[in-house]
Motif scaffolding. Structure first.
Motif, PDB file in Angstrom:
ATOM      1  N   UNK A   1       0.807  -1.224   0.000  1.00 39.41           N
ATOM      2  CA  UNK A   1       0.000   0.000   0.000  1.00 39.41           C
ATOM      3  C   UNK A   1       0.840   1.273   0.000  1.00 39.41           C
ATOM      4  N   UNK A   2       2.140   1.169   0.289  1.00 41.27           N
ATOM      5  CA  UNK A   2       3.000   2.355   0.314  1.00 41.27           C
ATOM      6  C   UNK A   2       3.330   2.776  -1.114  1.00 41.27           C
ATOM      7  N   UNK A   3       2.931   3.954  -1.495  1.00 44.14           N
ATOM      8  CA  UNK A   3       3.161   4.465  -2.848  1.00 44.14           C
ATOM      9  C   UNK A   3       4.539   5.110  -2.950  1.00 44.14           C
TER      10      UNK A   3
ATOM     11  N   UNK B   1      14.534   3.111   0.472  1.00 37.84           N
ATOM     12  CA  UNK B   1      14.503   1.930   1.335  1.00 37.84           C
ATOM     13  C   UNK B   1      14.642   2.349   2.789  1.00 37.84           C
ATOM     14  N   UNK B   2      14.062   1.539   3.685  1.00 40.87           N
ATOM     15  CA  UNK B   2      14.264   1.766   5.109  1.00 40.87           C
ATOM     16  C   UNK B   2      14.715   0.445   5.748  1.00 40.87           C
ATOM     17  N   UNK B   3      15.603   0.558   6.692  1.00 43.10           N
ATOM     18  CA  UNK B   3      16.056  -0.599   7.439  1.00 43.10           C
ATOM     19  C   UNK B   3      15.410  -0.615   8.807  1.00 43.10           C
ATOM     20  N   UNK B   4      14.793  -1.760   9.152  1.00 40.27           N
ATOM     21  CA  UNK B   4      14.116  -1.867  10.442  1.00 40.27           C
ATOM     22  C   UNK B   4      14.243  -3.297  10.954  1.00 40.27           C
TER      23      UNK B   4
ATOM     24  N   UNK C   1      11.243   0.749  -1.142  1.00 36.48           N
ATOM     25  CA  UNK C   1      10.128   1.660  -1.391  1.00 36.48           C
ATOM     26  C   UNK C   1      10.036   1.934  -2.888  1.00 36.48           C
ATOM     27  N   UNK C   2       8.818   1.972  -3.396  1.00 33.10           N
ATOM     28  CA  UNK C   2       8.625   2.207  -4.822  1.00 33.10           C
ATOM     29  C   UNK C   2       9.043   3.625  -5.207  1.00 33.10           C
TER      30      UNK C   2
ATOM     31  N   UNK D   1       9.417   9.517  -6.738  1.00 31.36           N
ATOM     32  CA  UNK D   1       8.044   9.121  -6.991  1.00 31.36           C
ATOM     33  C   UNK D   1       7.318  10.232  -7.736  1.00 31.36           C
ATOM     34  N   UNK D   2       6.159   9.919  -8.249  1.00 32.38           N
ATOM     35  CA  UNK D   2       5.403  10.905  -9.038  1.00 32.38           C
ATOM     36  C   UNK D   2       5.054  12.139  -8.214  1.00 32.38           C
ATOM     37  N   UNK D   3       4.605  11.942  -6.970  1.00 31.68           N
ATOM     38  CA  UNK D   3       4.193  13.071  -6.140  1.00 31.68           C
ATOM     39  C   UNK D   3       5.397  13.897  -5.687  1.00 31.68           C
TER      40      UNK D   3
END
Length: 391
Positions: free
Chosen positions: A328-330, A346-349, A356-357, A365-367
């Motif tokens: 769901x993460x855009x 990207x996130x490391x957790x 991340x796209x 990203x587009x936004x």
């Protein structure tokens, strides 16, 4: 207590800059009293090369300085040749970090004009930081006028190439010549300028961020919501540590997973929420994060678009990870004066990396790309805008 109640009750629409009261209840310096002493030794200007004109590497020919003392109040403002300051070894700013500062930018506009972007907001935020540290208050509109005169004096330092700008660094520091944790009886306000190239010379560049679970940037009831010196020094070591393991920045959060900031940027998450709505989410101003001026601008711009839901709320890292895992993460990005828009790839957790796209051709990203283009056009374009002041 009243401020905390205000934050809680305004979770979805609170603007830190909704009431820009720049006045001062005490006698303040006045721009009409400003004097200018021009340098006799002009500095050779660096070329407009993004590899050379890096952030904070150069200063202009002059600076603005104004002194304050408990007995005499504010001195008359002066624009003087750029210089080093002589400071007493017991000065409170050196020992107790009683110092606040701001970061703004000026741009070269059409017909050799100078454009400042929401500088009045920087003045408001600096006044709040000064009050939090018991530093002397001042009339923000008068300081803005003094800065405008400094920009005029050093206007030749403002680059006229796209992506370049003049960084404005107002600083207020305690200078009482005695040890002791108390409100300082002396202070110095100064403003320095530096020409800067684009933060990312090759365009937008996504970063990898690490969710720091062992170190926090700020705690509830602290000074995370103010631009004070003491917020920054403790972040240097954690930054070095994450860079050693292949990340660019820390994603700051509280021990319970409450998301705060990324490095020195505000955070934005563009996702499909559990109700299937497209939504832009950013952490609410709860006193632990800096009320970014670009953050405020992005919220107003995206709300005016009317294309998706825009929300300020408490956000936990578990929600972020769940949105990524569910697809769901855009996109994710940060915002700040120096960097403008910072895409996240990207996130490391907890020993796992979540990609991340983003559009690899656009490096964003587009936004985030759309917002970057809109904000850049406002700052450097030839159209009038309520956030721009031409001088």
């Amino acid at each position: 207590m009243m401020l905390r109640s205000l934050w809680r009750s305004s979770a979805f629409s609170f603007s830190y800059y909704s009431n820009l009261d720049l006045s001062c209840p005490y006698p303040s310096f006045q721009a009409r009293d400003l004097t200018t002493t021009h340098t006799m030794h002009y500095i050779t200007k660096p070329p407009c090369d993004p590899k050379i004109m890096t952030f904070g590497a150069f200063h202009t020919d002059h600076l603005l300085e104004i002194d304050w003392s408990e007995k005499m109040g504010w001195s008359r403002p002066q624009i003087v040749p750029f210089k080093s300051f002589s400071i007493h070894p017991f000065s409170a700013c050196l020992h107790y970090a009683i110092e606040c500062f701001e970061g703004a930018k000026a741009y070269r506009g059409p017909n050799n004009s100078i454009r400042t972007f929401r500088l009045n907001c920087n003045m408001f935020r600096m006044k709040q930081s000064a009050k939090r540290l018991s530093l002397p208050d001042f009339d923000g509109a008068e300081l803005e006028r003094c800065i405008e005169q400094l920009l005029k004096v050093d206007r030749d330092w403002i680059p006229d190439r796209p992506g370049f700008s003049c960084y404005i660094r107002p600083t207020l520091m305690a200078t009482e010549e005695a040890l002791g944790v108390r409100a300082s009886s002396r202070a110095k306000l100064f403003v320095a300028l530096c020409p800067v190239g684009p933060y990312f010379p090759s365009g937008l560049k996504p970063v990898r961020v690490f969710c720091n679970t062992s170190t926090i940037r700020s705690a509830p009831g602290g000074v995370g919501g103010y631009k004070v010196a003491g917020n920054y020094a403790p972040t240097v070591l954690p930054l070095k540590e994450v860079q050693k393991i292949g990340f660019h920045q820390n994603l700051w959060m509280l021990p319970n997973g409450l998301v705060q900031e990324m490095g020195v940027c505000n955070l934005f998450f563009f996702w499909k929420n559990k109700q299937g709505e497209r939504e832009l989410v950013t952490p609410i101003l709860d006193g632990t994060i800096l009320p970014g001026i670009l953050r405020d601008s992005i919220l107003e711009l995206t709300r005016s678009m009317g294309k998706f839901k825009v929300t300020e709320k408490k956000l936990y890292i578990q929600e972020v990870i769940e949105a990524i895992e569910d697809g769901r993460m855009i996109e994710m990005f940060g915002s700040g004066t120096a960097v403008s828009i910072q895409p996240i790839e990207a996130i490391g957790f907890e020993d796992k990396i979540y990609e991340i796209q983003y559009d690899s051709k656009l490096n964003a990203g587009e936004l985030s790309l759309q917002l970057f283009d809109i904000i850049t056009k406002i700052q450097t374009g030839d159209e009038e805008h309520k956030w721009i002041k031409s001088i």
